[in-house]
Structure formats: C-alpha cells, structure tokens
Design a protein around this motif. Structure first.
Motif, PDB file in Angstrom:
ATOM      1  N   THR A  45       0.224  -0.694  -7.492  1.00 20.09           N
ATOM      2  CA  THR A  45      -0.269   0.682  -7.417  1.00 20.09           C
ATOM      3  C   THR A  45      -1.714   0.698  -6.920  1.00 20.09           C
ATOM      4  OG1 THR A  45       1.230   1.347  -9.191  1.00 20.09           O
ATOM      5  CG2 THR A  45      -0.644   2.797  -8.760  1.00 20.09           C
ATOM      6  N   ASP A  46      -2.538  -0.201  -7.446  1.00 21.41           N
ATOM      7  CA  ASP A  46      -3.943  -0.280  -7.012  1.00 21.41           C
ATOM      8  C   ASP A  46      -4.051  -0.622  -5.531  1.00 21.41           C
ATOM      9  OD1 ASP A  46      -4.857   0.315  -9.550  1.00 21.41           O
ATOM     10  OD2 ASP A  46      -5.268  -1.771 -10.088  1.00 21.41           O
ATOM     11  N   ALA A  47      -3.223  -1.543  -5.055  1.00 20.90           N
ATOM     12  CA  ALA A  47      -3.273  -1.942  -3.641  1.00 20.90           C
ATOM     13  C   ALA A  47      -2.927  -0.765  -2.743  1.00 20.90           C
ATOM     14  CB  ALA A  47      -2.313  -3.111  -3.384  1.00 20.90           C
ATOM     15  N   PHE A  48      -1.882  -0.025  -3.075  1.00 22.51           N
ATOM     16  CA  PHE A  48      -1.508   1.146  -2.276  1.00 22.51           C
ATOM     17  C   PHE A  48      -2.549   2.260  -2.404  1.00 22.51           C
ATOM     18  CE2 PHE A  48       3.350   0.196  -2.349  1.00 22.51           C
ATOM     19  CZ  PHE A  48       3.251  -0.545  -1.176  1.00 22.51           C
ATOM     20  N   PRO A  73       2.959   7.137  -8.720  1.00 25.10           N
ATOM     21  CA  PRO A  73       1.740   6.689  -9.413  1.00 25.10           C
ATOM     22  C   PRO A  73       0.582   6.409  -8.451  1.00 25.10           C
ATOM     23  CG  PRO A  73       3.427   4.971  -9.501  1.00 25.10           C
ATOM     24  CD  PRO A  73       4.065   6.192  -8.919  1.00 25.10           C
ATOM     25  N   VAL A  74       0.896   6.044  -7.222  1.00 21.00           N
ATOM     26  CA  VAL A  74      -0.152   5.850  -6.215  1.00 21.00           C
ATOM     27  C   VAL A  74      -0.856   7.180  -5.952  1.00 21.00           C
ATOM     28  CG1 VAL A  74      -0.587   5.318  -3.778  1.00 21.00           C
ATOM     29  CG2 VAL A  74       0.912   3.839  -5.133  1.00 21.00           C
ATOM     30  N   ALA A  75      -0.078   8.241  -5.789  1.00 19.82           N
ATOM     31  CA  ALA A  75      -0.661   9.559  -5.552  1.00 19.82           C
ATOM     32  C   ALA A  75      -1.580   9.957  -6.703  1.00 19.82           C
ATOM     33  CB  ALA A  75       0.443  10.593  -5.342  1.00 19.82           C
ATOM     34  N   VAL A  76      -1.125   9.761  -7.929  1.00 22.17           N
ATOM     35  CA  VAL A  76      -1.942  10.106  -9.091  1.00 22.17           C
ATOM     36  C   VAL A  76      -3.230   9.283  -9.085  1.00 22.17           C
ATOM     37  CG1 VAL A  76      -2.068   9.998 -11.617  1.00 22.17           C
ATOM     38  CG2 VAL A  76      -0.005  10.873 -10.508  1.00 22.17           C
ATOM     39  N   ARG A  77      -3.113   7.985  -8.889  1.00 21.11           N
ATOM     40  CA  ARG A  77      -4.291   7.116  -8.912  1.00 21.11           C
ATOM     41  C   ARG A  77      -5.265   7.467  -7.797  1.00 21.11           C
ATOM     42  NH1 ARG A  77      -3.398   1.447 -10.735  1.00 21.11           N
ATOM     43  NH2 ARG A  77      -2.721   2.652 -12.518  1.00 21.11           N
ATOM     44  N   ALA A  78      -4.751   7.885  -6.639  1.00 12.86           N
ATOM     45  CA  ALA A  78      -5.602   8.188  -5.486  1.00 12.86           C
ATOM     46  C   ALA A  78      -6.091   9.633  -5.472  1.00 12.86           C
ATOM     47  CB  ALA A  78      -4.841   7.883  -4.194  1.00 12.86           C
ATOM     48  N   ILE A 125       5.116   5.792   1.881  1.00 10.61           N
ATOM     49  CA  ILE A 125       5.310   4.568   1.087  1.00 10.61           C
ATOM     50  C   ILE A 125       6.787   4.352   0.809  1.00 10.61           C
ATOM     51  CG2 ILE A 125       4.928   3.486  -1.174  1.00 10.61           C
ATOM     52  CD1 ILE A 125       2.178   4.677  -1.224  1.00 10.61           C
ATOM     53  N   ASP A 126       7.211   3.096   0.957  1.00 14.43           N
ATOM     54  CA  ASP A 126       8.563   2.699   0.558  1.00 14.43           C
ATOM     55  C   ASP A 126       8.502   1.289   0.001  1.00 14.43           C
ATOM     56  OD1 ASP A 126      11.249   3.100   0.084  1.00 14.43           O
ATOM     57  OD2 ASP A 126      11.868   2.937   2.171  1.00 14.43           O
ATOM     58  N   ASP A 127       9.588   0.870  -0.623  1.00 15.75           N
ATOM     59  CA  ASP A 127       9.612  -0.466  -1.205  1.00 15.75           C
ATOM     60  C   ASP A 127       9.862  -1.534  -0.151  1.00 15.75           C
ATOM     61  OD1 ASP A 127      12.279   0.440  -0.934  1.00 15.75           O
ATOM     62  OD2 ASP A 127      12.972  -0.915  -2.505  1.00 15.75           O
ATOM     63  N   GLY A 151      -0.557   6.369   8.154  1.00 12.45           N
ATOM     64  CA  GLY A 151      -0.053   5.024   7.960  1.00 12.45           C
ATOM     65  C   GLY A 151       1.257   5.008   7.195  1.00 12.45           C
ATOM     66  N   VAL A 152       1.903   3.847   7.268  1.00 13.02           N
ATOM     67  CA  VAL A 152       3.104   3.564   6.487  1.00 13.02           C
ATOM     68  C   VAL A 152       2.809   2.279   5.721  1.00 13.02           C
ATOM     69  CG1 VAL A 152       5.544   2.919   6.552  1.00 13.02           C
ATOM     70  CG2 VAL A 152       4.678   4.680   8.113  1.00 13.02           C
ATOM     71  N   ALA A 153       3.114   2.279   4.422  1.00 11.37           N
ATOM     72  CA  ALA A 153       2.871   1.106   3.584  1.00 11.37           C
ATOM     73  C   ALA A 153       4.153   0.743   2.856  1.00 11.37           C
ATOM     74  CB  ALA A 153       1.764   1.394   2.577  1.00 11.37           C
ATOM     75  N   VAL A 154       4.470  -0.556   2.857  1.00 12.77           N
ATOM     76  CA  VAL A 154       5.642  -1.046   2.153  1.00 12.77           C
ATOM     77  C   VAL A 154       5.264  -2.254   1.316  1.00 12.77           C
ATOM     78  CG1 VAL A 154       7.284  -0.178   3.868  1.00 12.77           C
ATOM     79  CG2 VAL A 154       6.428  -2.504   4.070  1.00 12.77           C
ATOM     80  N   LEU A 155       5.990  -2.429   0.239  1.00  5.54           N
ATOM     81  CA  LEU A 155       5.826  -3.613  -0.585  1.00  5.54           C
ATOM     82  C   LEU A 155       6.302  -4.844   0.166  1.00  5.54           C
ATOM     83  CD1 LEU A 155       5.570  -5.329  -3.179  1.00  5.54           C
ATOM     84  CD2 LEU A 155       7.753  -4.342  -3.929  1.00  5.54           C
ATOM     85  N   LEU A 156       7.489  -4.761   0.756  1.00  6.83           N
ATOM     86  CA  LEU A 156       8.150  -5.924   1.333  1.00  6.83           C
ATOM     87  C   LEU A 156       8.749  -5.585   2.691  1.00  6.83           C
ATOM     88  CD1 LEU A 156       9.198  -8.870   0.689  1.00  6.83           C
ATOM     89  CD2 LEU A 156      11.224  -7.764  -0.254  1.00  6.83           C
ATOM     90  N   GLU A 157       8.421  -6.371   3.690  1.00  9.75           N
ATOM     91  CA  GLU A 157       9.003  -6.210   5.021  1.00  9.75           C
ATOM     92  C   GLU A 157       9.952  -7.367   5.294  1.00  9.75           C
ATOM     93  OE1 GLU A 157       7.674  -6.196   9.755  1.00  9.75           O
ATOM     94  OE2 GLU A 157       6.129  -6.171   8.205  1.00  9.75           O
TER      95      GLU A 157
END
Length: 182
Positions: A45-48, A73-78, A125-127, A151-157
């Motif tokens: 969550t912190d990284a995103f 949770p990323v939206a809330v944290r950011a 964001i997607d997994d 941007g687009v951010a993913v955990l795993l490509e």
C-alpha cells in the motif's frame, strides 16, 4: 520502476503459485497470503501510495476484483478518491462501457459516467498484468470520462504474456510500473 530488493522479496515470498488453476497448464498467482500479512500488505500500500504522491493523483482506479482490494487502501493513504472499474452490468446508473478482447471472445468493463471531474489525474491499479486487455480497456474508459491517466501500477507483471507491449501504446507516455516482473 520495480520494487527495491527488500520489498520485492517480501512481496514475492507471500504470493503463492497454484498450478493448474483455473485450468490445466495455468499457474495462478494467489495474493491472498500477501493480503493476510499486515506488514506485506502495508508495504505494498505504501509503495503504491508513493506513486500517487509522485504523480499528483486525484483518483485511484481499482480493477475488478483484486484491484479493488489493492486500490482502495492506496486511495485512503494517498488522500485520493477511489473509483471501481467493474465487469459490465454490475454498476447502477449511467455508465461508460468498454469492450476488450480475450483469448476466445470479448468482455466488457464499465465505470460510472460521473466518476471523474474534468482533468482528474488518475492512477490505475491492478494486481496482475497478464495480456493487458482489462488495463487497456480501463485506461480508455478513464480518458473517455474526461480524466487524465497519469500511470498504471501493478503488483505483478507476467512478462512472458507481453501485456506491457499491448498497454504501452495506449498509455501515450504515461508510465506502467510493475513492482515485480516474472
């Protein structure tokens, strides 16, 4: 950008391979062990959220279904809003819909037509990035709704499926960030 080695190892250590799911020959990447570990989930969550801060994000889009779990949770944290992109037919009210190709056929995703203010800066964001179809359709939806994809951010490509190549053409210079590429 990929995750620093310590974060990469923490996250990879909590992603389970499930062979032959949902069909023979497929190795499913199960992120539920990562979600169950508060340290790993918090680090993700912190990284995103850090990406949101770098790009000045107003809204975070999460793709159904596991992208919801990561993006909210990323939206809330950011300090940003959260917008779900859902499979067609799941949202009430007026929506925008976008079709995309699957291996055998097509599918559609949708978003509320009023989900964004004109000029909102959006991180999608997607997994997992596999073939890139869902992410690409989501990028198109965000733009059609009048917002800017930053941007687009993913955990795993899953690099061997070449989703990056499909998606980067439509990103028009916006970054695609995978914390882990296999």
């Amino acid at each position: 950008m990929s995750a620093p080695d310590g974060l990469r190892e923490l996250l990879l250590g909590r992603i389970a391979d499930v062979p032959d799911y949902p069909k023979p020959g497929v190795v499913f990447k199960d992120i539920t062990p990562l979600l169950a570990d508060p340290a790993a989930f918090g680090a993700l969550t912190d990284a995103f959220a850090g990406m949101c801060e770098r790009y000045g994000v107003d809204k975070v889009v999460g793709l159904e279904a596991r992208g919801f779990i990561l993006a909210a949770p990323v939206a809330v944290r950011a300090g940003a809003g959260f917008v779900p992109v859902r499979k067609a037919g799941k949202l009430p009210g007026t929506t925008l819909r976008q079709a995309y190709d699957l291996e055998y056929g097509t599918a559609e995703v949708e978003v509320h037509a009023d989900a964004f203010e004109p000029g909102d800066r959006v991180l999608v964001i997607d997994d997992v990035l596999a073939t890139g179809g869902t992410a690409d359709a989501s990028v198109q939806l965000v733009r059609r709704a009048g917002a800017e994809v930053v941007g687009v951010a993913v955990l795993l490509e899953l690099g061997f499926l070449a989703g990056r190549e499909r998606l980067e053409a439509d990103l028009k210079g916006a970054p695609l960030e995978a914390l882990i590429t296999v």
